[in-house]
Design an enzyme around this catalytic site. Structure first.
Site, PDB file in Angstrom:
ATOM      1  N   TYR A  71       7.945  23.105   8.760  1.00  0.00           N
ATOM      2  CA  TYR A  71       8.744  24.394   8.947  1.00  0.00           C
ATOM      3  C   TYR A  71       7.400  25.348   8.859  1.00  0.00           C
ATOM      4  O   TYR A  71       8.059  25.590   8.015  1.00  0.00           O
ATOM      5  CB  TYR A  71      10.355  24.676   8.584  1.00  0.00           C
ATOM      6  CG  TYR A  71      10.879  23.190   9.685  1.00  0.00           C
ATOM      7  CD1 TYR A  71      10.708  22.197  10.556  1.00  0.00           C
ATOM      8  CD2 TYR A  71      12.446  22.911   8.981  1.00  0.00           C
ATOM      9  CE1 TYR A  71      11.422  21.059  10.785  1.00  0.00           C
ATOM     10  CE2 TYR A  71      13.047  21.991  10.013  1.00  0.00           C
ATOM     11  CZ  TYR A  71      13.086  20.807  10.057  1.00  0.00           C
ATOM     12  OH  TYR A  71      13.385  20.455  10.470  1.00  0.00           O
ATOM     13  N   GLY A 118      19.985  18.204  17.604  1.00  0.00           N
ATOM     14  CA  GLY A 118      20.641  18.844  18.947  1.00  0.00           C
ATOM     15  C   GLY A 118      21.853  18.421  19.358  1.00  0.00           C
ATOM     16  O   GLY A 118      21.717  17.305  20.543  1.00  0.00           O
ATOM     17  N   VAL A 164      23.813  20.542  20.534  1.00  0.00           N
ATOM     18  CA  VAL A 164      24.327  21.113  21.632  1.00  0.00           C
ATOM     19  C   VAL A 164      23.011  20.808  22.977  1.00  0.00           C
ATOM     20  O   VAL A 164      22.871  21.380  24.094  1.00  0.00           O
ATOM     21  CB  VAL A 164      24.229  22.634  21.016  1.00  0.00           C
ATOM     22  CG1 VAL A 164      25.903  23.186  20.387  1.00  0.00           C
ATOM     23  CG2 VAL A 164      22.925  23.133  20.888  1.00  0.00           C
ATOM     24  N   ALA A 165      22.142  20.190  22.467  1.00  0.00           N
ATOM     25  CA  ALA A 165      21.519  19.387  23.335  1.00  0.00           C
ATOM     26  C   ALA A 165      20.724  21.039  23.741  1.00  0.00           C
ATOM     27  O   ALA A 165      20.440  20.923  25.555  1.00  0.00           O
ATOM     28  CB  ALA A 165      22.051  18.965  24.955  1.00  0.00           C
ATOM     29  N   LYS A 166      19.636  21.550  22.911  1.00  0.00           N
ATOM     30  CA  LYS A 166      18.932  22.428  23.590  1.00  0.00           C
ATOM     31  C   LYS A 166      19.497  23.640  24.127  1.00  0.00           C
ATOM     32  O   LYS A 166      19.394  24.461  25.176  1.00  0.00           O
ATOM     33  CB  LYS A 166      17.718  22.087  24.620  1.00  0.00           C
ATOM     34  CG  LYS A 166      16.619  21.712  23.659  1.00  0.00           C
ATOM     35  CD  LYS A 166      15.044  21.019  24.546  1.00  0.00           C
ATOM     36  CE  LYS A 166      14.959  20.123  23.510  1.00  0.00           C
ATOM     37  NZ  LYS A 166      13.568  19.732  24.017  1.00  0.00           N
ATOM     38  N   GLY A 167      20.483  23.763  23.964  1.00  0.00           N
ATOM     39  CA  GLY A 167      21.460  24.599  24.537  1.00  0.00           C
ATOM     40  C   GLY A 167      22.128  24.594  25.866  1.00  0.00           C
ATOM     41  O   GLY A 167      23.295  25.337  26.720  1.00  0.00           O
ATOM     42  N   LEU A 168      22.012  23.387  26.249  1.00  0.00           N
ATOM     43  CA  LEU A 168      22.549  22.970  27.210  1.00  0.00           C
ATOM     44  C   LEU A 168      24.388  22.788  27.017  1.00  0.00           C
ATOM     45  O   LEU A 168      24.806  22.870  28.085  1.00  0.00           O
ATOM     46  CB  LEU A 168      21.992  21.790  27.946  1.00  0.00           C
ATOM     47  CG  LEU A 168      21.038  21.755  28.640  1.00  0.00           C
ATOM     48  CD1 LEU A 168      19.765  20.624  28.648  1.00  0.00           C
ATOM     49  CD2 LEU A 168      20.245  22.679  29.260  1.00  0.00           C
ATOM     50  N   LEU A 169      24.551  21.831  26.134  1.00  0.00           N
ATOM     51  CA  LEU A 169      26.215  21.883  25.413  1.00  0.00           C
ATOM     52  C   LEU A 169      26.584  23.297  24.837  1.00  0.00           C
ATOM     53  O   LEU A 169      27.361  23.499  24.230  1.00  0.00           O
ATOM     54  CB  LEU A 169      26.356  20.627  24.693  1.00  0.00           C
ATOM     55  CG  LEU A 169      25.727  19.177  25.569  1.00  0.00           C
ATOM     56  CD1 LEU A 169      26.050  18.582  24.535  1.00  0.00           C
ATOM     57  CD2 LEU A 169      26.581  19.001  26.626  1.00  0.00           C
ATOM     58  N   THR A 170      26.701  24.466  25.580  1.00  0.00           N
ATOM     59  CA  THR A 170      27.216  25.237  25.275  1.00  0.00           C
ATOM     60  C   THR A 170      27.195  26.330  26.506  1.00  0.00           C
ATOM     61  O   THR A 170      26.921  25.971  27.393  1.00  0.00           O
ATOM     62  CB  THR A 170      25.384  26.654  24.738  1.00  0.00           C
ATOM     63  OG1 THR A 170      24.862  26.904  25.438  1.00  0.00           O
ATOM     64  CG2 THR A 170      25.531  25.659  23.174  1.00  0.00           C
TER      65      THR A 170
END
Length: 299
Positions: free
Chosen positions: A51, A197, A199-205
């Site tokens: 990173y 992953g 929150v699936a790149k913010g899709l599950l927010t």
């Protein structure tokens, strides 16, 4: 913040852990996020030597200071780079693992790593030598436990039964349920899963509608299928962020959900969602609206 045992180890890690990769390279801003996480009871932070090519470890190291004893630090090894050159290549040789560990220790400003993870791997790797190397580092007190970050079934089947690894980091969420077929196997080998992953790149927010406009599908979902799934989930669940965390933590094999934060606001949203997970006990709608595809064995 509740804690769970990491495999059969003596480590107990917070159900929410902080993903270091999302931290700002602004040290003051990053420090404010880490301090906020620790104050909230988060005791597990995940980073990697790759990173920002070591900078992420350096930043976390400068932040730790006197709070080192309050934190369980996980980092990774295997992706080798050369300063001044673009990109990196895979190197899981014993010599490099040892070299990289000492470099990580220096950047983190610590005498030991709590959880040292191989950052990938292929079936062609020399697993006996890799395992012997990790066992040696553990015996020397340089690492407390070790594990792997991998989604490859063939690799897991080779690595876990032959080692005393205690953690497997892998992507898992309500929108990527492929690991489910491997959870019992992993638990049976004395290890836990730490999910990325989540929150699936913010899709599950709760900002899923805005995120949906930025992507053209997700994983094996087409854009249309993703819209249908998320709309359905939002109809059944008031807080998708809380659902994402609760869905993962319903699995006893999962010790923690790694969630990144690039600001205190993002971390606050995750902490607020975590406070609601006990209210979510029925996952029937998730099972009806999301796919349960399996991983294809690959090298």
């Amino acid at each position: 913040m509740k804690k769970r045992q990491l495999g059969s180890s003596e480590l107990f890690i917070s159900e929410i852990s902080l993903g270091g990769m999302s931290l700002s390279t602004d040290r003051k801003k990053a420090a404010s996020i880490v301090d906020m996480a620790l104050d909230a009871g988060i005791n597990y932070i995940d980073t990697a030597d790759l990173y920002d090519f070591g900078t992420n470890e350096e930043i976390i190291g400068t932040i730790l200071g006197k709070r080192r004893q309050d934190l369980i630090v996980a980092t990774k090894v295997g992706n080798r780079w050369t300063e001044g050159k673009e990109g990196w290549h895979w190197d899981a040789s014993p010599a490099y693992i040892k070299e990289a560990l000492h470099a990580s220790l220096k950047r983190l400003g610590t005498d030991y790593i709590d959880v040292y993870q191989l950052h990938g791997g292929t079936i062609e790797d020399d697993w006996d030598r890799i395992i012997d190397t990790f066992e040696g580092l553990k015996k020397d007190g340089l690492i407390r436990e070790y594990g792997i970050s991998s989604i490859r079934p063939n690799v897991l089947k080779r690595f876990l039964p032959a080692s005393s690894a205690k953690s497997v980091m892998m992507q898992y969420s309500a929108l990527d349920r492929r690991p489910e077929e491997w959870l019992d196997f992993i638990a049976g080998e004395g290890a836990s899963v730490v999910t990325r992953g989540t929150v699936a790149k913010g899709l599950l927010t709760n900002g899923w509608k805005e995120r949906l406009q930025r992507v053209n599908g997700f994983n094996t979902y087409t854009a249309e299928a993703l819209t249908t799934a998320l709309t359905g989930l939002a109809t059944h669940y008031e807080d998708l962020h809380a659902l994402a965390i609760a869905f993962n933590l319903k699995e006893p094999t999962i010790a923690s959900t790694v969630i990144g934060a690039s600001s205190q606001e993002q971390l606050a949203q995750t902490l607020a969602a975590y406070e609601k997970i006990d209210l979510i006990t029925d996952f029937t709608a998730v099972n009806e609206l999301t796919k349960t595809e399996q991983y294809t064995d690959h090298r």
